[in-house]
Structures are given as C-alpha cells and as structure tokens.
Design an enzyme around this catalytic site. Structure first.
Site, mmCIF file in Angstrom:
data_model
loop_
_atom_site.group_PDB
_atom_site.id
_atom_site.type_symbol
_atom_site.label_atom_id
_atom_site.label_comp_id
_atom_site.label_asym_id
_atom_site.label_seq_id
_atom_site.Cartn_x
_atom_site.Cartn_y
_atom_site.Cartn_z
ATOM 1 N N ASP A 5 70.940 51.785 66.229
ATOM 2 C CA ASP A 5 69.786 50.958 67.162
ATOM 3 C C ASP A 5 68.762 51.166 66.826
ATOM 4 O OD1 ASP A 5 72.406 50.494 68.568
ATOM 5 O OD2 ASP A 5 71.604 50.921 70.265
ATOM 6 N N ARG B 132 66.070 62.824 78.688
ATOM 7 C CA ARG B 132 65.308 61.679 78.624
ATOM 8 C C ARG B 132 63.632 62.122 79.055
ATOM 9 N NH1 ARG B 132 68.761 60.546 75.084
ATOM 10 N NH2 ARG B 132 70.056 58.737 75.442
ATOM 11 N N ASP C 150 68.936 54.471 80.647
ATOM 12 C CA ASP C 150 67.721 55.181 79.797
ATOM 13 C C ASP C 150 66.688 54.495 79.634
ATOM 14 O OD1 ASP C 150 69.376 57.531 79.132
ATOM 15 O OD2 ASP C 150 70.212 56.743 77.429
ATOM 16 N N SER D 172 79.085 54.261 70.957
ATOM 17 C CA SER D 172 77.785 54.333 71.290
ATOM 18 C C SER D 172 77.712 55.862 71.734
ATOM 19 C CB SER D 172 77.375 53.400 72.662
ATOM 20 O OG SER D 172 75.902 53.869 72.793
#
Length: 404
Positions: A16, A96, A125, A179
């Site tokens: 990504d 995060r 996210d 993923s």
C-alpha cells in the site's frame, strides 16, 4: 487551498505505502518524506529505505521506537486491563497514536505542510491516525489516498505496482496477500479467505505461534516481577519494557499462546473479521490481573473494571490523545502505586494459568482472616448476621408488599 509542497508519509515499504509514495509524487507533484517506525514488527527495515531512494526520496526517517512504544503506550494500556469487545487486546490500535505523534514531529522538523497514511476509507486506522494528527497539530493537512484514488482493490494495487516497477513482498500467485500489521504487541491478518467468517484460517497463515497441538508436552513455569503495575523482571532477570514483551512473545509463541479469530465492530460501522497473534500480551494480561487480585482494594478493582470498556473503546476508536483518555489514565496510574509483587504462571498448550501470586509490601490478602481454620477471633462470624439482614431489608419490604 494552497498547493502542498512537502508531505510526510507513514511508510512501511509494503504494497500500500509503496504505491502511495509513487502516487503522491505523480498526483500532487510534491516532495515526499518517508517515515518508517520500528515498533518491533520483526522485519528488516532497510529495504524500505532502498525503495524510498529508488523513487527519489531525499529525507528518509527510520526510527527505533520499540522502547517508547511498550513503555509509554502498551504498558499504560495494560495497567487498565484493556480489552475491546471481550477479546481483542488492541495490538494495532495502540500503535497508531505513537506513529501519528512521531509523524507530526517529523513534519515540524522538515517543514512539511501535510502528512499522509495508507489506511483505507473502510477501516479504523484512518480515524486513529487523523485524530492523532489533529490533536497534536490542529492545522495540519492530511492526504488519505484510499479516499481519493480509484485503486480500490488489492488487485489494482498489485497491477499499479507492476506498472511502475514497485517491488512487492508476499505477493502469491493466484491471489492477493493477506493484509498484515505487526508490532511488538501483535500481528494481525485480514483479507483473502478470512473475509468469509465461517472459514477456519489456514495453519500456514500463523507466523508467531505454533499450534497448541504442536506445542511442548511439558508445561513451562514463569515468574513475573511487578513494580507499579508494570513487569520489570522475568524469572528474576531485570529487563526493559520492550525486552519484557519481546521475551514473552518468544516464550508464549513456543507454547501456542495468543491466537485469536475475531469478528469485531469497527468504529466506521461495519463488522470485520480478523485474526491476531498476541502471545506476550496474553501473558501480560493474565499476570497483571493476578497481581492486582492481592494488591488492589475491592472497590478500586471493581471501579477499574467498570471503566475498562470505556477506556478500551477510546483506544480502539482512536482517542488516545483525547482529554478523557488522559483523565482516565491518571486515575488508572494512581491505582497502580501498590501493584507490586510477583506472579507465577504455568504455560501449557495455548493456556496461561496463574499458580501463585505474592507481594511482600502491598498484599491485602490476610491469611489470619481468610483461613478456614481457627482464626483466633480475627473475624467475628456473628457480625455476618446483621450484615445480611440489612442488605436483605429492601427485598424483604418488597416481598411483604407483594404478598399483601
């Protein structure tokens, strides 16, 4: 709005963000600064640097944040015994806010006027990153490619990567890769066959843990030393926060501990199926509750349990930097002043069992009162009669009324 001149990209070097790097250059014509956080994902990070250089990136940041991650984010979360929806230990969620924090710091350092991330428009996210950005720098501009481009499938991403000569790891013939997200706390898997919640994950998917069936036939005993709610030593050996978690991951994975297959409720509204490996975190959770069981006052412990779901939801939904999470953290941390001592655990074929707990300085467990033997008058059992009658009073009144 003015044109964007420089953007800091949260860059893993995976599919990504490798595509995003090239897409930002082509779409915005801006300079891209890459930031790769080493939070214990267990992969070589230099290939990310090589990829960035391949596409002309001049400012490349690869920062070792492992110690900060566990000390300032994971451990504070485990002091709260935080679990989302009864099962999830928040491995992705808790990483995060740290990445967002460092990304903003790099933006200030390099004079960037924007930040970018690789989170999709369907996931949590994007919320976690962007709430962090805005909380730390209110006027920052955010580029979220998944909400702008038409590369809305992993197959299209792979085709774009092939078109522009972008190398991609884990690309398997006949299908898109899982993923995955990894850090010192966990590794997660989404996509492919996992999108059918009725299908069991393939054994080959798991990377950190061997199956409980193949785990050792003999149990392993483990001693964790706690100070103010944090593990400071394993089997008597003092360790830093990151070293504690790394060691517990190794031990737990060996015994098949920490696998989870979960359908969760995302903040954006949909249900999502994911699989997680959290061996060290599973051990930490069991041990922490055990040491709290003898060192926390009953009402303090119950209040913490009442607050925990709200605290866990704040982290899951991206509100780490919010005033309410900070307020809760102060309360939680204050409760941990007496959470000191040692816990003994038994690990066996995917299970973590508490087999002992002690605290030389802060134990509230009084053997002279709790004993089933003669307590020498330490506890007057006759007192229980009035206690019971007073607590039954409202129910007795209601029952009399009903019987009339």
């Amino acid at each position: 709005m003015s044109a964007i001149k420089k953007v800091v990209l949260a860059y893993s070097g995976g599919l990504d963000t490798s595509v995003i790097l090239k897409w930002l250059q082509d779409t915005y014509g801006c300079e891209v600064v890459t930031f790769t956080a080493d939070i214990g994902q267990g992969e070589e990070l230099e290939p990310a640097r090589a990829k960035a250089k391949q596409f002309g990136v001049k400012e490349i940041f690869i920062d070792d944040l492992r110690e900060e991650f566990v000390r300032d984010f994971v451990f504070p979360m485990f002091r709260a015994n935080a679990i989302y929806e009864g099962e999830y230990l928040l491995g992705t969620s808790i990483a995060r806010p740290l990445i967002a924090k460092r990304q903003i710091e790099i933006a200030r350092l390099t004079g960037a006027d924007a930040v970018s991330h690789g989170a999709t428009g369907k996931g949590n996210d994007q919320v976690r990153f962007e709430l962090g950005y805005y909380a730390l720098q209110p006027d920052i501009r955010v580029i979220a490619p998944w909400r702008e481009w038409d590369l809305n499938s992993r197959e299209r991403l792979l085709a774009y990567a092939a078109q522009h000569g972008i190398p991609v790891e884990y690309a398997k013939p006949g299908g898109s890769p899982y993923s995955m997200d990894a850090n010192l706390l966990h590794i997660s898997y989404e996509g492919r066959a996992l999108e059918d919640p009725s299908q069991e994950p393939e054994e080959a998917m798991w990377r950190w843990t061997q199956s409980p069936e193949k785990a050792p036939d003999a149990p392993q005993y483990l001693e964790l030393d706690y100070k103010a709610g944090d593990v400071v030593a394993i089997d008597g050996v003092p360790l830093t926060a990151a070293s504690v978690l790394a060691r517990l991951n190794e031990i737990g994975g060996h015994h098949g501990i920490g696998r989870l297959d979960l359908v969760e409720n995302r903040y954006v509204g949909m249900k999502s199926r994911g699989c997680y490996e959290t061996p060290g975190g599973t051990i930490l959770m069991k041990g922490h509750r055990a040491i709290e069981s003898i060192t926390l006052d009953r009402e303090v412990a119950h209040l913490k349990d009442d607050l925990m779901p709200r605290y866990a939801a704040l982290i899951y939904n991206g509100y780490w930097w919010s005033p309410e999470r900070r307020l809760l953290q102060q309360t939680i941390d204050a409760s941990q002043a007496t959470v000191n001592g040692r816990v003994r655990l038994k690990l066996y074929k995917g299970n973590v069992m508490v087999v002992g707990r002690e605290s030389a300085t802060d134990s509230l467990f009084d053997t002279t009162i709790a004993t089933f033997e003669d307590d020498g008058g330490a506890y007057n059992q006759k007192d229980a009669e009035g206690f019971i009658r007073l607590n039954a009073l409202r129910m007795r009144i209601a029952a009399k009324l009903k019987h009339r």
